[in-house]
Design a protein around this motif. Sequence first.
Motif, PDB file in Angstrom:
ATOM      1  N   HIS A  52      45.671  32.292  30.621  1.00  0.00           N
ATOM      2  CA  HIS A  52      45.700  32.229  32.076  1.00  0.00           C
ATOM      3  C   HIS A  52      44.387  32.769  32.663  1.00  0.00           C
ATOM      4  N   VAL A  53      43.888  33.815  32.040  1.00  0.00           N
ATOM      5  CA  VAL A  53      42.605  34.380  32.472  1.00  0.00           C
ATOM      6  C   VAL A  53      41.486  33.357  32.263  1.00  0.00           C
ATOM      7  N   TRP A  54      41.497  32.681  31.110  1.00  0.00           N
ATOM      8  CA  TRP A  54      40.448  31.716  30.804  1.00  0.00           C
ATOM      9  C   TRP A  54      40.360  30.619  31.862  1.00  0.00           C
ATOM     10  N   GLU A  55      41.512  30.217  32.351  1.00  0.00           N
ATOM     11  CA  GLU A  55      41.530  29.145  33.356  1.00  0.00           C
ATOM     12  C   GLU A  55      40.784  29.522  34.637  1.00  0.00           C
ATOM     13  N   HIS A  56      40.661  30.828  34.859  1.00  0.00           N
ATOM     14  CA  HIS A  56      40.066  31.265  36.118  1.00  0.00           C
ATOM     15  C   HIS A  56      38.680  31.883  35.961  1.00  0.00           C
ATOM     16  N   ILE A  57      38.130  31.831  34.742  1.00  0.00           N
ATOM     17  CA  ILE A  57      36.864  32.516  34.504  1.00  0.00           C
ATOM     18  C   ILE A  57      35.737  32.026  35.406  1.00  0.00           C
ATOM     19  N   SER A  58      35.645  30.704  35.541  1.00  0.00           N
ATOM     20  CA  SER A  58      34.566  30.145  36.349  1.00  0.00           C
ATOM     21  C   SER A  58      34.677  30.592  37.810  1.00  0.00           C
ATOM     22  N   GLU A  59      35.883  30.514  38.343  1.00  0.00           N
ATOM     23  CA  GLU A  59      36.083  30.943  39.733  1.00  0.00           C
ATOM     24  C   GLU A  59      35.900  32.446  39.889  1.00  0.00           C
ATOM     25  N   TYR A  60      36.281  33.171  38.850  1.00  0.00           N
ATOM     26  CA  TYR A  60      36.102  34.631  38.890  1.00  0.00           C
ATOM     27  C   TYR A  60      34.610  34.967  38.944  1.00  0.00           C
ATOM     28  N   ILE A  61      33.812  34.264  38.152  1.00  0.00           N
ATOM     29  CA  ILE A  61      32.362  34.466  38.163  1.00  0.00           C
ATOM     30  C   ILE A  61      31.794  34.187  39.553  1.00  0.00           C
ATOM     31  N   ASP A  62      32.321  33.147  40.200  1.00  0.00           N
ATOM     32  CA  ASP A  62      31.842  32.789  41.535  1.00  0.00           C
ATOM     33  C   ASP A  62      32.422  33.677  42.636  1.00  0.00           C
ATOM     34  N   GLY A  63      33.329  34.570  42.255  1.00  0.00           N
ATOM     35  CA  GLY A  63      33.937  35.440  43.246  1.00  0.00           C
ATOM     36  C   GLY A  63      34.875  34.720  44.199  1.00  0.00           C
ATOM     37  N   SER A  64      35.440  33.599  43.740  1.00  0.00           N
ATOM     38  CA  SER A  64      36.271  32.833  44.674  1.00  0.00           C
ATOM     39  C   SER A  64      37.772  32.875  44.354  1.00  0.00           C
ATOM     40  N   VAL A  65      38.194  33.821  43.505  1.00  0.00           N
ATOM     41  CA  VAL A  65      39.648  33.990  43.313  1.00  0.00           C
ATOM     42  C   VAL A  65      40.158  34.953  44.390  1.00  0.00           C
ATOM     43  N   ASP A  66      41.417  34.803  44.765  1.00  0.00           N
ATOM     44  CA  ASP A  66      41.920  35.686  45.828  1.00  0.00           C
ATOM     45  C   ASP A  66      42.118  37.119  45.313  1.00  0.00           C
ATOM     46  N   ALA A  67      42.286  38.015  46.229  1.00  0.00           N
ATOM     47  CA  ALA A  67      42.281  39.450  45.917  1.00  0.00           C
ATOM     48  C   ALA A  67      43.336  39.831  44.873  1.00  0.00           C
ATOM     49  N   LYS A  68      44.515  39.250  45.011  1.00  0.00           N
ATOM     50  CA  LYS A  68      45.614  39.575  44.097  1.00  0.00           C
ATOM     51  C   LYS A  68      45.275  39.152  42.665  1.00  0.00           C
ATOM     52  N   LEU A  69      44.819  37.918  42.527  1.00  0.00           N
ATOM     53  CA  LEU A  69      44.473  37.399  41.200  1.00  0.00           C
ATOM     54  C   LEU A  69      43.308  38.192  40.603  1.00  0.00           C
ATOM     55  N   ARG A  70      42.351  38.502  41.449  1.00  0.00           N
ATOM     56  CA  ARG A  70      41.202  39.288  40.993  1.00  0.00           C
ATOM     57  C   ARG A  70      41.658  40.609  40.381  1.00  0.00           C
ATOM     58  N   GLU A  71      42.579  41.233  41.063  1.00  0.00           N
ATOM     59  CA  GLU A  71      43.112  42.507  40.595  1.00  0.00           C
ATOM     60  C   GLU A  71      43.808  42.342  39.236  1.00  0.00           C
ATOM     61  N   ASP A  72      44.629  41.278  39.135  1.00  0.00           N
ATOM     62  CA  ASP A  72      45.330  41.018  37.874  1.00  0.00           C
ATOM     63  C   ASP A  72      44.346  40.755  36.738  1.00  0.00           C
ATOM     64  N   ILE A  73      43.320  39.980  37.043  1.00  0.00           N
ATOM     65  CA  ILE A  73      42.321  39.667  36.010  1.00  0.00           C
ATOM     66  C   ILE A  73      41.600  40.939  35.581  1.00  0.00           C
ATOM     67  N   GLU A  74      41.228  41.750  36.561  1.00  0.00           N
ATOM     68  CA  GLU A  74      40.497  42.966  36.225  1.00  0.00           C
ATOM     69  C   GLU A  74      41.340  43.933  35.381  1.00  0.00           C
ATOM     70  N   ARG A  75      42.614  43.991  35.705  1.00  0.00           N
ATOM     71  CA  ARG A  75      43.494  44.850  34.912  1.00  0.00           C
ATOM     72  C   ARG A  75      43.585  44.332  33.468  1.00  0.00           C
ATOM     73  N   HIS A  76      43.623  43.011  33.345  1.00  0.00           N
ATOM     74  CA  HIS A  76      43.676  42.407  32.007  1.00  0.00           C
ATOM     75  C   HIS A  76      42.377  42.704  31.235  1.00  0.00           C
ATOM     76  N   LEU A  77      41.259  42.564  31.932  1.00  0.00           N
ATOM     77  CA  LEU A  77      39.965  42.753  31.267  1.00  0.00           C
ATOM     78  C   LEU A  77      39.787  44.170  30.736  1.00  0.00           C
ATOM     79  N   GLU A  78      40.406  45.115  31.412  1.00  0.00           N
ATOM     80  CA  GLU A  78      40.273  46.511  30.998  1.00  0.00           C
ATOM     81  C   GLU A  78      40.719  46.754  29.561  1.00  0.00           C
ATOM     82  N   HIS A  79      41.751  46.004  29.161  1.00  0.00           N
ATOM     83  CA  HIS A  79      42.245  46.275  27.804  1.00  0.00           C
ATOM     84  C   HIS A  79      42.049  45.099  26.847  1.00  0.00           C
TER      85      HIS A  79
END
Lengths: 208, 86
Positions: B7-34
Amino acid sequence: MEMTRTKEAGLIARILTGEKELFHELIRPYERMVYLTLFSIVRNETEAEDGAQEAVISAYRHLASFRGDAKFSTWLTTIAINEGRKRLRKAKGAAEDSIEEKEESHEGDYTPAPLTDWREIPLEALERKELREALRGAVAELPYIYRQVLTLRDLEELNIEETAEALGITTGAVKVRLHRARMMLQKRLVPYLKTTAPARRSFFGRAL
Amino acid sequence: MKLECKHVWEHISEYIDGSVDAKLREDIERHLEHCEICSAILDSTRNILILTADDRTFELPVGYSERLHERLAKELKSAEKDSEKE
Ligand SMILES: [Zn+2]
């Protein structure tokens, strides 16, 4: 690097009222962009340069039709894309476009390569011709529609909306293509991400 | 919500561009931590994009700019002649 829009609008107005020489100045910040756009389509240096010249001349001749509602860079990119497509059709026959457009509907593998042990490639490594060639090769191998979006967005730094406008596609399509292009690129360059460290040398300068 | 790697992989490009919404960004960042794998994919993709965008990677042909402006100068001159004739 980009001129402010006001300054640009001023330049354009002066060119249209007779100060033609200023077109040199107007175009200068976008020379690289025009070339890269052409190159992403025709994939040949000479052809890309000829096409870039044609696109710039065409932009000059049609400057009066430029409306200030779009950015000049986007407008110019559209002209460059049209010039590139014209050349591609001439070179490969009209069938090419329709074949290429279909690629999007193909289910492909667009997952990134999972890495556990990798090293960041430092910018200095670009001094190595081999790495530059590998990067260019990886971009060149991308299917046309992905290569094009990646070039406009990541090499020329147009934003999502400008990329969509220049290509005449939706922003949704830009995002999908861009994602796939970036993932394919990451996957293709994995060997370099794993082996970028130069051979370690002993105190005597020999490779260990 | 816990995200799976895919699920994270699907959003990597948008995450790089900073265009994911705040909630998803938070979820992705929490995932990346571990998750080491997703962090490596994100960082390596960014790394590749920076290298690809560098001016040294796609070089312009030597003399490209000079030839372009020469051609343009010719065009400007011939356009001038045309308008003089009118
Ligand atoms: Zn993960």
